[in-house]
Design an enzyme around this catalytic site. Structure first.
Site, mmCIF file in Angstrom:
data_model
loop_
_atom_site.group_PDB
_atom_site.id
_atom_site.type_symbol
_atom_site.label_atom_id
_atom_site.label_comp_id
_atom_site.label_asym_id
_atom_site.label_seq_id
_atom_site.Cartn_x
_atom_site.Cartn_y
_atom_site.Cartn_z
ATOM 1 N N ARG A 224 -19.018 -25.244 33.445
ATOM 2 C CA ARG A 224 -19.901 -25.019 34.542
ATOM 3 C C ARG A 224 -19.417 -25.640 36.014
ATOM 4 N NH1 ARG A 224 -21.346 -21.394 32.215
ATOM 5 N NH2 ARG A 224 -23.256 -20.941 31.488
ATOM 6 N N HIS A 272 -16.148 -16.363 37.694
ATOM 7 C CA HIS A 272 -16.695 -16.778 36.440
ATOM 8 C C HIS A 272 -16.970 -15.433 35.342
ATOM 9 C CE1 HIS A 272 -21.055 -18.792 34.650
ATOM 10 N NE2 HIS A 272 -20.127 -18.147 33.978
HETATM 11 P P1 NDP Z 1 -21.092 -25.702 21.875
HETATM 12 O O1 NDP Z 1 -22.556 -26.041 21.995
HETATM 13 O O2 NDP Z 1 -20.711 -24.997 20.635
HETATM 14 O O3 NDP Z 1 -20.135 -26.775 22.075
HETATM 15 C C1 NDP Z 1 -20.267 -27.915 22.873
HETATM 16 C C2 NDP Z 1 -19.335 -28.886 22.566
HETATM 17 O O4 NDP Z 1 -19.253 -30.015 23.583
HETATM 18 C C3 NDP Z 1 -19.401 -29.788 21.312
HETATM 19 O O5 NDP Z 1 -18.158 -30.148 20.791
HETATM 20 C C4 NDP Z 1 -20.208 -30.991 21.686
HETATM 21 O O6 NDP Z 1 -19.949 -32.365 20.980
HETATM 22 C C5 NDP Z 1 -19.472 -31.081 23.137
HETATM 23 N N1 NDP Z 1 -20.157 -32.213 23.855
HETATM 24 C C6 NDP Z 1 -21.319 -31.971 24.668
HETATM 25 N N2 NDP Z 1 -21.873 -32.853 25.212
HETATM 26 C C7 NDP Z 1 -21.101 -33.787 25.170
HETATM 27 C C8 NDP Z 1 -20.751 -35.330 25.656
HETATM 28 N N3 NDP Z 1 -21.525 -35.838 26.516
HETATM 29 N N4 NDP Z 1 -19.338 -35.703 25.444
HETATM 30 C C9 NDP Z 1 -18.696 -35.037 24.688
HETATM 31 N N5 NDP Z 1 -18.788 -34.073 24.002
HETATM 32 C C10 NDP Z 1 -19.854 -33.385 24.541
HETATM 33 O O7 NDP Z 1 -20.731 -24.894 23.061
HETATM 34 P P2 NDP Z 1 -19.588 -23.569 23.524
HETATM 35 O O8 NDP Z 1 -18.401 -24.102 22.608
HETATM 36 O O9 NDP Z 1 -20.214 -22.366 22.697
HETATM 37 O O10 NDP Z 1 -19.812 -23.350 24.971
HETATM 38 C C11 NDP Z 1 -19.519 -24.670 25.718
HETATM 39 C C12 NDP Z 1 -19.674 -23.990 27.284
HETATM 40 O O11 NDP Z 1 -18.886 -23.079 27.944
HETATM 41 C C13 NDP Z 1 -21.075 -23.383 27.584
HETATM 42 O O12 NDP Z 1 -22.404 -24.327 27.570
HETATM 43 C C14 NDP Z 1 -20.945 -22.747 29.001
HETATM 44 O O13 NDP Z 1 -21.308 -23.566 30.019
HETATM 45 C C15 NDP Z 1 -19.368 -22.577 29.080
HETATM 46 N N6 NDP Z 1 -19.070 -21.135 29.064
HETATM 47 C C16 NDP Z 1 -18.366 -20.510 29.991
HETATM 48 C C17 NDP Z 1 -18.222 -19.398 30.394
HETATM 49 C C18 NDP Z 1 -17.225 -18.716 31.394
HETATM 50 O O14 NDP Z 1 -17.206 -17.438 31.228
HETATM 51 N N7 NDP Z 1 -16.624 -19.325 32.460
HETATM 52 C C19 NDP Z 1 -18.472 -18.503 29.018
HETATM 53 C C20 NDP Z 1 -19.038 -18.802 28.150
HETATM 54 C C21 NDP Z 1 -19.323 -20.269 27.909
HETATM 55 P P3 NDP Z 1 -20.273 -32.150 19.338
HETATM 56 O O15 NDP Z 1 -19.470 -31.436 18.850
HETATM 57 O O16 NDP Z 1 -20.132 -33.585 19.159
HETATM 58 O O17 NDP Z 1 -21.703 -31.603 19.334
HETATM 59 C C1 OXD Z 2 -22.002 -18.442 29.041
HETATM 60 C C2 OXD Z 2 -21.496 -17.550 30.508
HETATM 61 O O1 OXD Z 2 -22.445 -19.334 29.215
HETATM 62 O O2 OXD Z 2 -20.886 -16.403 30.501
HETATM 63 O O3 OXD Z 2 -21.812 -17.494 28.282
HETATM 64 O O4 OXD Z 2 -21.067 -18.616 31.388
#
Ligand code: NDP
Ligand code: OXD
Length: 309
Positions: A224, A272
């Site tokens: 983000r 994005h």
């Molecule tokens: P998940 O919830 O599956 O994974 C999140 C990961 O981040 C987990 O491994 C979690 O740790 C880790 N995490 C969360 N908080 C912390 C912290 N404070 N310190 C260290 N690690 C942390 O999310 P997704 O993989 O599905 O998606 C991730 C992000 O990608 C979305 O939230 C979105 O913002 C972004 N995104 C962007 C897109 C784009 O087009 N640019 C498209 C889709 C998503 P743990 O394993 O321990 O829970």
């Molecule tokens: C998502 C994105 O969160 O597209 O899926 O950013």
């Protein structure tokens, strides 16, 4: 039962038929034709107006069209007692892995330098670095991060990942928590941010973090915009502490015309689009989530609002 679809960016002509196929027996309504709000059981949404979800009195669950849920949690009136399911679907995952692999290879193979040479009609080989000599670090090892790590490992990069709780991913070194962040950063020539936006991760890509990366590292932010302190990145690019970056997400979207990133010679800007939810596979995933909720189960992607993701 009725489901309301609301998004200003996702194409309803693909989504509505896909939802009707995946959910026979469910009435699918398209915003703004809500009808009687009391008839809506499920809302599948991207950036709904503030207070809108709270105005649906019999809503059973909120389904996010995106993997991220910050577009929902910024609503102070979000009905936080309802189940919130974020998007987990194979199309979104493979799209993100494609983008992360593409950008990692782009920077690894020094395409910015070769494009600059092309501009200047310079024919010169730059010193090659093998993939196993390039250390890639992925922040966030969830649905998206873990899949990207898997592909980067298969390309023979020297891969590490960082998450909140300890993960184990074949072929990658796994780091966990704040205490292991410095060691993870110290071995990340290419840093990929795939974290969710939470209070803990807001502005995590800042000057202090950049200083812990190897000099001349590259940053790929696909999480983000709020993860990045933009002025700190510009300063680190100026000193050469950061060599180059790919930015897909920004604090202000669309990126304003006067943003210095548009014309920065060491920055790749994309609007994005790192990954997008694919209606056909996503409709199936959401239909399965609804069936699981109706049966009293826990669907993949059920958000823990106390944790923030
Ligand atoms: P998940 O919830 O599956 O994974 C999140 C990961 O981040 C987990 O491994 C979690 O740790 C880790 N995490 C969360 N908080 C912390 C912290 N404070 N310190 C260290 N690690 C942390 O999310 P997704 O993989 O599905 O998606 C991730 C992000 O990608 C979305 O939230 C979105 O913002 C972004 N995104 C962007 C897109 C784009 O087009 N640019 C498209 C889709 C998503 P743990 O394993 O321990 O829970
Ligand atoms: C998502 C994105 O969160 O597209 O899926 O950013």
């Amino acid at each position: 039962m009725a489901l309301l679809f609301k998004s200003d960016v996702d194409r309803p002509d693909s989504w509505i038929p896909a939802l009707r196929t995946a959910l026979p027996g469910m009435e699918v309504r398209k915003w703004p034709e809500v009808g009687d709000p009391a008839e809506i059981d499920y809302a599948l949404v991207w950036q709904p107006p503030e207070g809108f979800l709270a105005s649906l009195p019999h809503l059973k669950a909120i389904l996010s069209i995106g993997a991220g849920i910050d577009h929902l949690t910024r609503d102070p009136k979000l009905p936080r007692h309802l189940p919130l399911v974020r998007m987990v679907e194979p199309g979104l995952t493979s799209g993100m892995t494609e983008f992360v692999v593409m950008q990692s290879l782009f920077h690894h193979r020094r395409l910015l330098d070769y494009l600059d040479q092309q501009d200047r009609k310079v024919w010169r080989e730059l010193a090659p670095v093998a993939a196993w000599q390039r250390r890639v670090g992925v922040m966030g090892l969830g649905e998206l991060g873990a899949d990207a790590v898997d592909r980067l490992v298969r390309l023979r990069f020297d891969v590490a990942g960082w998450s909140r709780s300890r993960r184990a991913l074949p072929g990658a070194a796994c780091f966990a928590g704040q205490e292991e962040l410095p060691a993870f950063l110290a071995r990340s020539d290419i840093l990929v941010c795939l974290l969710p936006l939470t209070e803990e991760t807001d502005s995590i890509l800042n000057a202090q973090l950049f200083a812990q990366l190897p000099k001349g590292a590259c940053v790929i932010n696909v999480g983000r915009g709020e993860h990045l302190v933009e002025q700190d990145l510009l300063a680190a690019l100026e000193t050469g502490q950061i060599d180059s970056a790919t930015l897909d997400v920004f604090r202000d979207e669309p990126l304003p015309p006067d943003s210095p990133f548009w014309s920065h010679p060491r920055v790749v800007v994309t609007p994005h689009i790192a990954s997008m939810t694919i209606p056909e596979t996503a409709a199936e995933a959401m239909a399965e989530a609804i069936r699981t909720l109706e049966a009293g189960g826990t669907p993949p992607g059920l958000v823990d609002l106390a944790r923030g993701y």
